[in-house]
Design an enzyme around this catalytic site. Structure first.
Site, PDB file in Angstrom:
ATOM      1  N   THR A  31       1.052  -1.267   0.125  1.00  0.00           N
ATOM      2  CA  THR A  31       0.030   0.130   0.037  1.00  0.00           C
ATOM      3  C   THR A  31       0.905   1.232   0.094  1.00  0.00           C
ATOM      4  O   THR A  31       2.248   1.099   0.117  1.00  0.00           O
ATOM      5  CB  THR A  31      -0.926  -0.268   1.205  1.00  0.00           C
ATOM      6  OG1 THR A  31      -0.158   0.490   2.318  1.00  0.00           O
ATOM      7  CG2 THR A  31      -1.498  -1.331   1.475  1.00  0.00           C
ATOM      8  N   CYS A  32       0.413   2.313   0.121  1.00  0.00           N
ATOM      9  CA  CYS A  32       1.257   3.733  -0.065  1.00  0.00           C
ATOM     10  C   CYS A  32       1.831   3.835   1.511  1.00  0.00           C
ATOM     11  O   CYS A  32       2.875   4.706   1.637  1.00  0.00           O
ATOM     12  CB  CYS A  32       0.381   4.875  -0.355  1.00  0.00           C
ATOM     13  SG  CYS A  32      -0.969   5.293   0.947  1.00  0.00           S
TER      14      CYS A  32
ATOM     15  N   GLY B  69       5.757  19.452   1.952  1.00  0.00           N
ATOM     16  CA  GLY B  69       6.215  18.496   2.666  1.00  0.00           C
ATOM     17  C   GLY B  69       5.903  16.968   2.201  1.00  0.00           C
ATOM     18  O   GLY B  69       4.949  16.789   1.523  1.00  0.00           O
ATOM     19  N   THR B  70       6.663  16.014   2.508  1.00  0.00           N
ATOM     20  CA  THR B  70       6.161  14.671   2.187  1.00  0.00           C
ATOM     21  C   THR B  70       6.329  13.394   3.198  1.00  0.00           C
ATOM     22  O   THR B  70       6.325  12.516   2.987  1.00  0.00           O
ATOM     23  CB  THR B  70       7.341  14.152   0.885  1.00  0.00           C
ATOM     24  OG1 THR B  70       8.590  14.476   1.430  1.00  0.00           O
ATOM     25  CG2 THR B  70       7.041  15.026  -0.374  1.00  0.00           C
TER      26      THR B  70
END
Length: 419
Positions: A49-50, A187-188
């Protein structure tokens, strides 16, 4: 030899999204073949999944280093990339981890529902490709059943909220016609991921920016958003109406001067939501006309209120898992006895059929009714003789008594098939 269940995983808990994405295994069918061919795993289920990439495996002689090496090869990474990111679990720890996954306790947002669908899809895919077997099929089927029970009886999936979804909700409450506004996410990391997921779920298009284009692009492919150059946003805040800031920068990215300059050419107001810790938006920007600023403390306080109201649900879910875990452990241990049990009953029945045919030939003419009575009698005798020792074997296996398994293997001349 006892078959072990293992789990190797890279998740959001140790790796931000832009790092996690690099561990993706790509095409599942090819990945399954590689793990089965090179690692000693006889069964395998991949969950991607992510927020996580996980490998569940079963085998007598699996090799951890080969699992890591195979994974690195599939992802195009160096093996040392796993040093700070990879987590391992085995047997009971795997069962507990999967129960928490299906129950929504191991998600970014407690009670999140999507993970259950993803788990179901993963085991169905593995079954279809015939790469899972009795061990993993049993484990996943039982875990899905427990997860469903947890969600139904506790209501933990209802009203789930995170810092990210609360920030988006606050934006909705303060900005009219949000779909027509230009939204920027800086942002990540974990908080940014939650904001992005919430925006995507609600159908809001947004721009994403990070220190490097590579991070922004990787993030956008995994979670959503349109990447924009970091330097261009620092000098172009006037292009956006809503700005979510979720970074770990040790200084102010959104300064008073930058927003003041943006307002010189911008004819409408701006909402800024700072989810960074420490804060990366200068609080003085709130003094500017047309600026609405919400910081991480204000947002987190609202989330805490929601979580406090749900603490009973979380505790109830953990109690159910605590109750179900020993049952699942016993079920998985019992699987060790099943190959012997099946083999013994099969061998016994073969002997019964052979001797029955001899008896029929010696008895001469018998009608079908008489033959059926005799055949049912032999079946009943064979089953009654073997049922007690086989059920005792199963019970001892549930209690982890491997000596009984070894003794039974010798007594019945059972030879376990190797991977």
């Amino acid at each position: 030899m006892t078959k072990n269940i293992i789990n190797a995983r890279v998740t959001f808990k140790k790796s931000p999204i832009h790092v996690l994405e690099r561990f993706s295994l790509g095409d599942s069918e090819n990945a399954y073949k590689s793990f089965k061919d090179h690692t000693g795993l006889s069964e395998c289920v991949i969950l991607q999944t992510c927020n996580r990439v996980e490998i569940f495996g079963s085998g007598n002689n699996f090799d951890r280093e080969e699992i890591k090496k195979t994974w690195a090869s599939l992802s195009g990474l160096e093996e040392n990339s796993f040093n700070d990111n990879l987590e391992w679990s085995q047997n009971s720890d795997v069962y507990e981890h999967l129960l928490k996954l299906t129950s929504g306790l191991d998600s970014m947002v407690v009670g999140e529902e999507q993970i259950m669908t993803q788990i179901k899809d993963s085991i169905q895919s593995a079954k279809k490709l015939k790469v899972s077997g009795e061990s993993l099929n049993t484990l996943f089927d039982k875990a899905i059943r427990v997860g469903t029970r947890v969600r139904t009886s506790t209501g933990i999936s209802k009203g789930s909220i995170s810092v990210g979804s609360m920030a988006v909700k606050l934006a909705e409450e303060n900005v009219d016609e949000m779909k027509s506004k230009k939204i920027l996410l800086i942002g990540t990391g974990e908080a940014a991921t939650l904001v992005a997921k919430s925006l995507k779920k609600r159908g809001y298009p947004f721009f994403i920016s990070s220190r490097t284009v590579e991070r922004s692009t990787s993030f956008s492919k995994t979670v959503g958003g349109e990447p924009v150059d970091f330097n261009s946003i620092l000098t172009g805040f006037e292009n956006y109406d809503i700005v979510f800031v979720a970074t770990t920068a040790p200084y102010f990215l959104v300064t008073f001067e930058r927003i003041q300059k943006a307002l010189e050419t911008k004819h409408s107001g701006m909402m800024i939501l700072d989810l960074s810790n420490p804060r990366t938006v200068d609080e003085k920007v709130a003094e500017l006309r047309g600026i609405k600023l919400m910081n991480i403390d204000q947002i987190a306080e609202m989330v805490d209120k929601n979580m406090r109201s749900r603490i009973g649900q979380k505790n109830s879910a953990e109690e159910i898992i605590k109750e179900e875990l020993p049952v699942l452990e016993a079920t998985m241990k019992r699987l060790e006895a099943e190959p012997i049990v099946k083999d013994v009953f099969k061998s016994t029945d073969a002997i019964r059929v052979k001797e029955l045919e001899k008896a029929f030939s010696m008895l001469g003419e018998l009608n079908d009714s008489q033959k059926k009575i005799i055949e049912e009698l032999t079946k009943s005798v064979a089953e009654n003789i073997m049922s007690t020792p086989m059920n005792n074997l199963r019970k001892e296996t549930e209690h982890g008594n491997s000596d009984v398994i070894n003794a039974a293997s010798k007594l019945f001349n059972f030879k376990k098939e190797e991977n």
